[in-house]
Structures are given as structure tokens and as C-alpha cells.
Motif scaffolding. Sequence first.
Motif, mmCIF file in Angstrom:
data_model
loop_
_atom_site.group_PDB
_atom_site.id
_atom_site.type_symbol
_atom_site.label_atom_id
_atom_site.label_comp_id
_atom_site.label_asym_id
_atom_site.label_seq_id
_atom_site.Cartn_x
_atom_site.Cartn_y
_atom_site.Cartn_z
ATOM 1 N N SER A 136 72.544 -7.559 13.633
ATOM 2 C CA SER A 136 72.295 -7.541 15.076
ATOM 3 C C SER A 136 73.530 -7.118 15.885
ATOM 4 O O SER A 136 73.406 -6.361 16.851
ATOM 5 C CB SER A 136 71.800 -8.906 15.557
ATOM 6 O OG SER A 136 72.767 -9.913 15.306
ATOM 7 N N SER A 143 73.732 -3.701 18.019
ATOM 8 C CA SER A 143 73.869 -3.864 19.474
ATOM 9 C C SER A 143 75.006 -3.000 20.006
ATOM 10 O O SER A 143 74.872 -2.342 21.041
ATOM 11 C CB SER A 143 74.121 -5.332 19.832
ATOM 12 O OG SER A 143 73.074 -6.157 19.390
ATOM 13 N N PHE A 202 73.973 0.585 19.974
ATOM 14 C CA PHE A 202 73.012 0.832 21.049
ATOM 15 C C PHE A 202 73.730 1.023 22.382
ATOM 16 O O PHE A 202 73.443 1.958 23.136
ATOM 17 C CB PHE A 202 72.031 -0.342 21.142
ATOM 18 C CG PHE A 202 71.039 -0.228 22.260
ATOM 19 C CD1 PHE A 202 70.067 0.778 22.261
ATOM 20 C CD2 PHE A 202 71.063 -1.118 23.322
ATOM 21 C CE1 PHE A 202 69.152 0.889 23.296
ATOM 22 C CE2 PHE A 202 70.147 -1.019 24.358
ATOM 23 C CZ PHE A 202 69.193 -0.018 24.344
ATOM 24 N N CYS A 227 65.844 6.193 21.719
ATOM 25 C CA CYS A 227 66.611 4.972 21.442
ATOM 26 C C CYS A 227 66.029 3.774 22.194
ATOM 27 O O CYS A 227 65.860 2.691 21.632
ATOM 28 C CB CYS A 227 68.059 5.211 21.851
ATOM 29 S SG CYS A 227 69.268 4.272 20.916
ATOM 30 N N LEU A 228 65.694 3.954 23.461
ATOM 31 C CA LEU A 228 65.158 2.867 24.287
ATOM 32 C C LEU A 228 63.767 2.431 23.841
ATOM 33 O O LEU A 228 63.369 1.287 24.061
ATOM 34 C CB LEU A 228 65.110 3.305 25.754
ATOM 35 C CG LEU A 228 66.443 3.360 26.485
ATOM 36 C CD1 LEU A 228 66.306 4.076 27.822
ATOM 37 C CD2 LEU A 228 66.998 1.949 26.697
ATOM 38 N N THR A 229 63.030 3.329 23.214
ATOM 39 C CA THR A 229 61.686 3.007 22.748
ATOM 40 C C THR A 229 61.714 2.164 21.483
ATOM 41 O O THR A 229 60.814 1.345 21.260
ATOM 42 C CB THR A 229 60.883 4.299 22.482
ATOM 43 O OG1 THR A 229 60.881 5.099 23.664
ATOM 44 C CG2 THR A 229 59.449 3.998 22.082
ATOM 45 N N PRO A 286 65.448 -1.697 21.460
ATOM 46 C CA PRO A 286 65.272 -3.005 22.105
ATOM 47 C C PRO A 286 64.287 -3.917 21.376
ATOM 48 O O PRO A 286 64.509 -5.131 21.285
ATOM 49 C CB PRO A 286 64.771 -2.636 23.505
ATOM 50 C CG PRO A 286 65.368 -1.294 23.768
ATOM 51 C CD PRO A 286 65.322 -0.594 22.447
ATOM 52 N N LYS A 287 63.203 -3.357 20.859
ATOM 53 C CA LYS A 287 62.236 -4.180 20.115
ATOM 54 C C LYS A 287 62.847 -4.681 18.822
ATOM 55 O O LYS A 287 62.642 -5.847 18.438
ATOM 56 C CB LYS A 287 60.975 -3.343 19.824
ATOM 57 C CG LYS A 287 59.898 -4.126 19.049
ATOM 58 C CD LYS A 287 59.448 -5.368 19.817
ATOM 59 C CE LYS A 287 58.462 -6.181 19.015
ATOM 60 N NZ LYS A 287 58.074 -7.431 19.722
ATOM 61 N N LEU A 320 66.017 -5.290 18.261
ATOM 62 C CA LEU A 320 66.964 -6.353 18.619
ATOM 63 C C LEU A 320 66.237 -7.631 19.037
ATOM 64 O O LEU A 320 66.719 -8.742 18.770
ATOM 65 C CB LEU A 320 67.885 -5.867 19.738
ATOM 66 C CG LEU A 320 68.851 -4.729 19.359
ATOM 67 C CD1 LEU A 320 69.675 -4.290 20.561
ATOM 68 C CD2 LEU A 320 69.763 -5.146 18.211
ATOM 69 N N ALA A 321 65.080 -7.484 19.687
ATOM 70 C CA ALA A 321 64.282 -8.663 20.073
ATOM 71 C C ALA A 321 63.801 -9.416 18.831
ATOM 72 O O ALA A 321 63.740 -10.652 18.826
ATOM 73 C CB ALA A 321 63.094 -8.237 20.932
ATOM 74 N N TRP A 368 67.115 -11.130 17.411
ATOM 75 C CA TRP A 368 67.680 -12.208 18.231
ATOM 76 C C TRP A 368 66.699 -13.351 18.477
ATOM 77 O O TRP A 368 67.071 -14.519 18.412
ATOM 78 C CB TRP A 368 68.128 -11.649 19.586
ATOM 79 C CG TRP A 368 69.323 -10.764 19.532
ATOM 80 C CD1 TRP A 368 70.259 -10.706 18.537
ATOM 81 C CD2 TRP A 368 69.735 -9.807 20.506
ATOM 82 N NE1 TRP A 368 71.221 -9.772 18.833
ATOM 83 C CE2 TRP A 368 70.928 -9.197 20.039
ATOM 84 C CE3 TRP A 368 69.211 -9.396 21.732
ATOM 85 C CZ2 TRP A 368 71.594 -8.211 20.758
ATOM 86 C CZ3 TRP A 368 69.874 -8.409 22.445
ATOM 87 C CH2 TRP A 368 71.050 -7.829 21.965
ATOM 88 N N GLN A 382 54.764 3.497 20.812
ATOM 89 C CA GLN A 382 56.037 3.679 20.107
ATOM 90 C C GLN A 382 55.898 4.748 19.023
ATOM 91 O O GLN A 382 56.785 5.590 18.844
ATOM 92 C CB GLN A 382 56.480 2.352 19.479
ATOM 93 C CG GLN A 382 57.865 2.400 18.856
ATOM 94 C CD GLN A 382 58.216 1.136 18.103
ATOM 95 O OE1 GLN A 382 57.741 0.917 16.995
ATOM 96 N NE2 GLN A 382 59.056 0.297 18.704
#
Length: 313
Positions: free
Chosen positions: A31, A35, A38, A77-79, A82-83, A85-86, A89, A103
Motif C-alpha cells: 500500500s 500510494s 500514485f 490511473c484514477l480509474t 483508488p479502488k 488502495l481502498a 487500506w 472500469q
Amino acid sequence: MGLPSNYTTAPVSEFLLICFPNYQSWQHWLSLPLSLLFVLAMGANATLLITIRLEASLHEPMYYLLSLLSLLDMVLCLTVIPKVLAIFWFDNKAISFSDCFFQMFIMNSFLTMESCTFMVMAYDRYVAICHPLRYPSIITDQFVARAAIFVVARNGLLTMPIPILSSRLRYCAENIIKNCICTNLSVSKLSCDDITFNRLYQFVAGWTLLGSDLILIILSYSLILKAVLKIKVEGAAAKALSTCGSHFILILFFSTVLLVLVITNLARERIPPDVPILLNILHHLIRPALNPIVCGVRTKEIKQGIQKLLRRL
């Protein structure tokens, strides 16, 4: 909502993304570097876009094409990330039916859009080196606008059937995707229906789009090399090749990463299943992070533009 059980009798309305099925403890260790990559990818591409936007000397077709590449990298990258990493985390593994196929569409279409953009960039360098006197009349702002429309329309329309075909399948059994992202093969194999046509279309469309781009890229650089070798003026050949050096590095990196992904997927039975998953995530991070850095280091005008931007802050 789907039932908690792995198997349901009702149609599936959401999927569960299980990253690294055999090594889920990896998530906590991965992670932090993911991160940081990213943030680097977003920051580097945003810096490149702002520099090209604010620096008047960079308002040229070649830099507009680099801007298009950065935009594609950022959206891709944004698509995806974030998922991922969610999940790492917050253990947020659930993804809705519609979000999963959205996606899937972005990943398939934007990958081929990037390939097509590299093809247009190769043509730009071909005209600049092989037909320098005609360059201002051929590679214009209008050409870039038409090229951008072509890149989006061709790849968006031809890859759209992939998520549409997958979404029309019946998902009435297991809803667990053994992947961090909604790839077509990972999702469609959960279906109760025959997925032969689905996989065949992705294979044919993908290789037709990427293959045709690769052929034209190779052709462009072959003609460039042929023209450069004919130059007799000392130092002129090296100067001509330096103008397309950063483009060639980006294309080489893109092709190499793609080739590694293909090989690992073909050899899936011989390697741990978590390896292709990790490589797929890194593919959506390392390349977007390196593209603007390579452009900044290798392109004198962009480097100077970034330095001016930093002095303004």
C-alpha cells in the motif's frame, strides 16, 4: 445486493475483488509504495499539463500530443488505483455491477488510445524529420484536434463491445473476482453463459488495434532511420534522432510492459496467480509516473518550462 455467500441463486448485483488470493498479507506492504507511485504519477502528469498550458513556447502540436498522453495516463490511473488502495487500506472489496464494467471499459479503451497516440506521435516525428519543409503545413493544430478525435472515437467505439458483452452475460454463481481490478477475463469467467465470443472479440479487437498501431510505429521509425542515415552533415544525424529520443523511449517502455503482461498471462499456469495481478497494477502506475519524467528530462523545452513554473511558485 449480492448475498454474502460465494454462490447465489439470484442474479449478481455486485462483485468482490480479492487481491492476491494466495498472499493477501502483501496488501499492507504494497500500500505504501503504490500510494507514493500514485501521487508521483498524478503530480508529474499535472505538472507537465500545467507547464504546457502556461508556457507559450510549448503551444505546438508535438507538445499537445504529449498533453493528450498525460490526460489518458491520469484518467486510467484514477480509474484503477483508488479502488485498489481502498481494498488495501479499508478492505473495501465490493464493487457494483455498473462500476465494474465502467472500469473495464476505461482500461480497455484508454490502453488502445495510448497506443494510437504513440502512433500519431511517431507520424509527427516522421514528418518533422523526413519532410521538414512541409511539417508546418501538415502537422497543424487542426491536425492534432482531428487526431485526438480519431484516437478517442476509434478506440472507444471498437472496445465498447467488450464491457457490453460481459455485462449482458448471466452472473448467477460465484461473485468473487480473484483480481484487484475488473479485467474482462477475470469477470466473464464467473458467468453461467458461454463466453467464447466474448473472449474472441477482445482478442481480435485488441490485437487488431494494438497490432496496426505497432506496425505503423515501426514503419515510421524505419523511414526516419533510413532518412537520418542519408544525412552527411556532421552531427546532424544525432540531432535529428535526439528530437524523437523521448518518444521512442516511451513507446519502447509501453510495448515492453505490454509484452510482459501478455507473456505472464499466457504462462499463468506456470507462475503464481498473484504475479500477473501485481504486474497489472504496476502497469497502471509505473508507466504514467515515468512518461512525464522522461519527457521532462529528455526534452529541453519542457525542462525549461518546468523550471520557469517552479520559479513562479
